[in-house]
Design an enzyme around this catalytic site. Structure first.
Site, PDB file in Angstrom:
ATOM      1  N   SER A 140      34.398  53.262  45.078  1.00  0.00           N
ATOM      2  CA  SER A 140      35.382  52.441  44.363  1.00  0.00           C
ATOM      3  C   SER A 140      35.559  53.028  42.974  1.00  0.00           C
ATOM      4  O   SER A 140      34.875  53.991  42.591  1.00  0.00           O
ATOM      5  CB  SER A 140      34.905  50.987  44.270  1.00  0.00           C
ATOM      6  OG  SER A 140      33.748  50.899  43.451  1.00  0.00           O
ATOM      7  N   ASP A 141      36.465  52.455  42.198  1.00  0.00           N
ATOM      8  CA  ASP A 141      36.661  52.936  40.833  1.00  0.00           C
ATOM      9  C   ASP A 141      35.409  52.754  39.985  1.00  0.00           C
ATOM     10  O   ASP A 141      35.123  53.550  39.083  1.00  0.00           O
ATOM     11  CB  ASP A 141      37.844  52.212  40.187  1.00  0.00           C
ATOM     12  CG  ASP A 141      39.174  52.612  40.799  1.00  0.00           C
ATOM     13  OD1 ASP A 141      39.248  53.720  41.377  1.00  0.00           O
ATOM     14  OD2 ASP A 141      40.135  51.824  40.715  1.00  0.00           O
ATOM     15  N   CYS A 142      34.676  51.673  40.244  1.00  0.00           N
ATOM     16  CA  CYS A 142      33.432  51.436  39.497  1.00  0.00           C
ATOM     17  C   CYS A 142      32.320  52.375  39.954  1.00  0.00           C
ATOM     18  O   CYS A 142      31.486  52.803  39.155  1.00  0.00           O
ATOM     19  CB  CYS A 142      32.965  50.001  39.674  1.00  0.00           C
ATOM     20  SG  CYS A 142      34.031  48.754  38.935  1.00  0.00           S
ATOM     21  N   TYR A 143      32.307  52.671  41.242  1.00  0.00           N
ATOM     22  CA  TYR A 143      31.210  53.425  41.843  1.00  0.00           C
ATOM     23  C   TYR A 143      31.779  54.563  42.690  1.00  0.00           C
ATOM     24  O   TYR A 143      31.940  54.441  43.906  1.00  0.00           O
ATOM     25  CB  TYR A 143      30.339  52.503  42.700  1.00  0.00           C
ATOM     26  CG  TYR A 143      29.737  51.360  41.932  1.00  0.00           C
ATOM     27  CD1 TYR A 143      28.616  51.549  41.123  1.00  0.00           C
ATOM     28  CD2 TYR A 143      30.292  50.077  42.000  1.00  0.00           C
ATOM     29  CE1 TYR A 143      28.064  50.505  40.412  1.00  0.00           C
ATOM     30  CE2 TYR A 143      29.741  49.031  41.291  1.00  0.00           C
ATOM     31  CZ  TYR A 143      28.630  49.238  40.495  1.00  0.00           C
ATOM     32  OH  TYR A 143      28.073  48.197  39.787  1.00  0.00           O
ATOM     33  N   PRO A 144      32.097  55.683  42.077  1.00  0.00           N
ATOM     34  CA  PRO A 144      32.779  56.763  42.790  1.00  0.00           C
ATOM     35  C   PRO A 144      31.870  57.606  43.688  1.00  0.00           C
ATOM     36  O   PRO A 144      32.381  58.387  44.495  1.00  0.00           O
ATOM     37  CB  PRO A 144      33.356  57.614  41.660  1.00  0.00           C
ATOM     38  CG  PRO A 144      32.461  57.357  40.489  1.00  0.00           C
ATOM     39  CD  PRO A 144      32.020  55.935  40.626  1.00  0.00           C
TER      40      PRO A 144
END
Length: 402
Positions: A140-144
């Site tokens: 995700s954008d938080c956790y690439p």
């Protein structure tokens, strides 16, 4: 009305190293010698202990964030799957977690690895050994980050503590097998034709049998847990305080349980061991000790029970049902003698709990208290005493019709 004491006054004596502490076996012996009143006047704290398998146990771990960050959704520790449905790098490793046939790398687990489980990984972390970690993330954008591999130990992670939903069964069962083949169970192998009887409980040594109505142990009570300080955090799963009881208030089978937590970074592998039951699965052997404050003569009466005063049901595992037939009740004195009689046949017995290690837990806790290193904690709330036991009896076809 018997004379009362308080936990605060006992703690004051502990801090001044003036408290008198006996193991529960020492108390039982003194009561036989001098009676209840004199024993009560002589002792401040009684220590109890057990060292037994604790299936419903596990460890919480926080790994710390990677760079770039990962939101772990699948994870393996030495090939053992850990639960990752929590925060991004929070994991829960169950003591009975078993290796996948293939781990995250796609490699098939060998036969030796299949004899290991979550309890063994927890023991390795307590020992300070390195543990291989493989993780897959939800991008995700938080956790690439999509995946991560590393080696961890107890010194390279943040939190590492035991969070055990069910420990310290107040009493349990005796397992036998009247069938015609070996049965591999959570009590170990049960031989056919009543070839053996296995009991998992240390009897009158055990913590909660000496506080049968949970008057002294409650939420917030301090305990010895794996060689460190632990705390009772609530009732355990399958907590069943309404079990039938003898006149001395001890239950005739599985009854009360406790949920317990403690910092595993401070624990000692002498009191925590991974174990494996052949053709059943892994578990964790854990030492737990409970100090009982001697607040009244009634408490001394409860702690004075012996193995002759406590019974357990003999359950036939050859009947594959939730409610299995029993061969009646036997005392722990009979069990510890090495043989019981079932329908006129002598059957050899063996404990699953380590009786010597259970005694050592009580002795170790006694040493801590005498040295002023361990004080008692006043419970902040009682353990519920009115819980019923709810089974799942409905079949899938019946559920569809409801």
């Amino acid at each position: 009305m018997s004379k009362q004491r308080t936990i605060a006054s006992i703690n004051d004596k502990i801090r001044r190293q003036q408290a008198t502490v006996w193991t529960v076996e020492e108390l039982k012996a003194r009561v036989r010698e001098v009676g209840t009143a004199k024993a009560f006047a002589s002792v401040d704290v009684v220590t109890t202990g057990t060292f037994e398998p604790v299936e419903s146990s596990g460890a919480m771990l926080n790994l710390g964030h990677t760079d770039p960050p990962i939101n772990i959704r699948q994870c393996w520790l030495d090939g053992i799957p850990a639960y990752a449905g929590l925060g991004a790098v929070d994991l829960y490793l169950g003591a009975t977690a078993m290796p996948d046939y293939t781990d995250a790398s796609g490699m098939e687990a060998d036969a030796a690895a299949r004899d290991r489980g979550g309890g063994h990984v927890i023991e390795d972390l307590v020992l300070g050994k390195p543990v291989q970690l493989r993780a897959l993330g939800q991008v995700s954008d938080c956790y690439p980050r999509a995946s991560f591999e590393t080696t961890i130990s107890r010194t390279t992670i943040n939190q590492f503590y035991l969070l055990n939903p069910r420990n310290l069964y107040q009493n349990f069962i005796v397992g036998v097998n009247a069938g015609d083949r070996v049965l591999y169970t959570y009590l170990g192998p049960l031989q056919p034709h009543l070839g053996n009887a296995v009991y998992s409980h240390p009897g009158a040594l055990s913590p909660l049998l000496n506080d049968p109505d949970l008057q002294l142990v409650g939420i917030g009570s301090k305990v010895f847990l794996g060689g460190a300080t632990g705390y009772v955090i609530g009732e355990g799963t399958q907590h069943f305080p309404l079990q039938k009881r003898l006149p001395n208030r001890t239950p005739i089978g599985p009854a009360a349980t406790l949920a317990i937590a403690g910092d595993a970074k401070l624990m000692d592998s002498r009191w925590l061991r991974g174990c494996y039951f052949p053709n059943y699965g892994p578990s964790l052997m854990l030492g737990i000790g409970v100090p009982l404050p001697v607040l009244s003569e009634d408490m001394v009466v409860h702690c004075a029970i012996g193995d002759d005063d406590v019974v357990a049901p003999v359950v036939d595992f050859s009947i594959p049902r939730r409610v299995r037939p029993t061969f009646g009740l036997v005392t722990y004195a009979q069990l510890k003698s090495g043989r019981i009689s079932i329908e006129g046949k002598p059957v050899r017995t063996a404990p699953l709990a380590s009786i010597p290690k259970s005694r050592q837990v009580a002795e170790e806790l006694k040493k801590w208290i005498l040295a002023g290193q361990f004080t008692l904690a006043e419970p902040v709330a009682p353990i519920p005493k009115d819980r019923t036991f709810l089974p799942q009896d409905r079949l899938g076809s019946q559920i569809a019709l409801d």
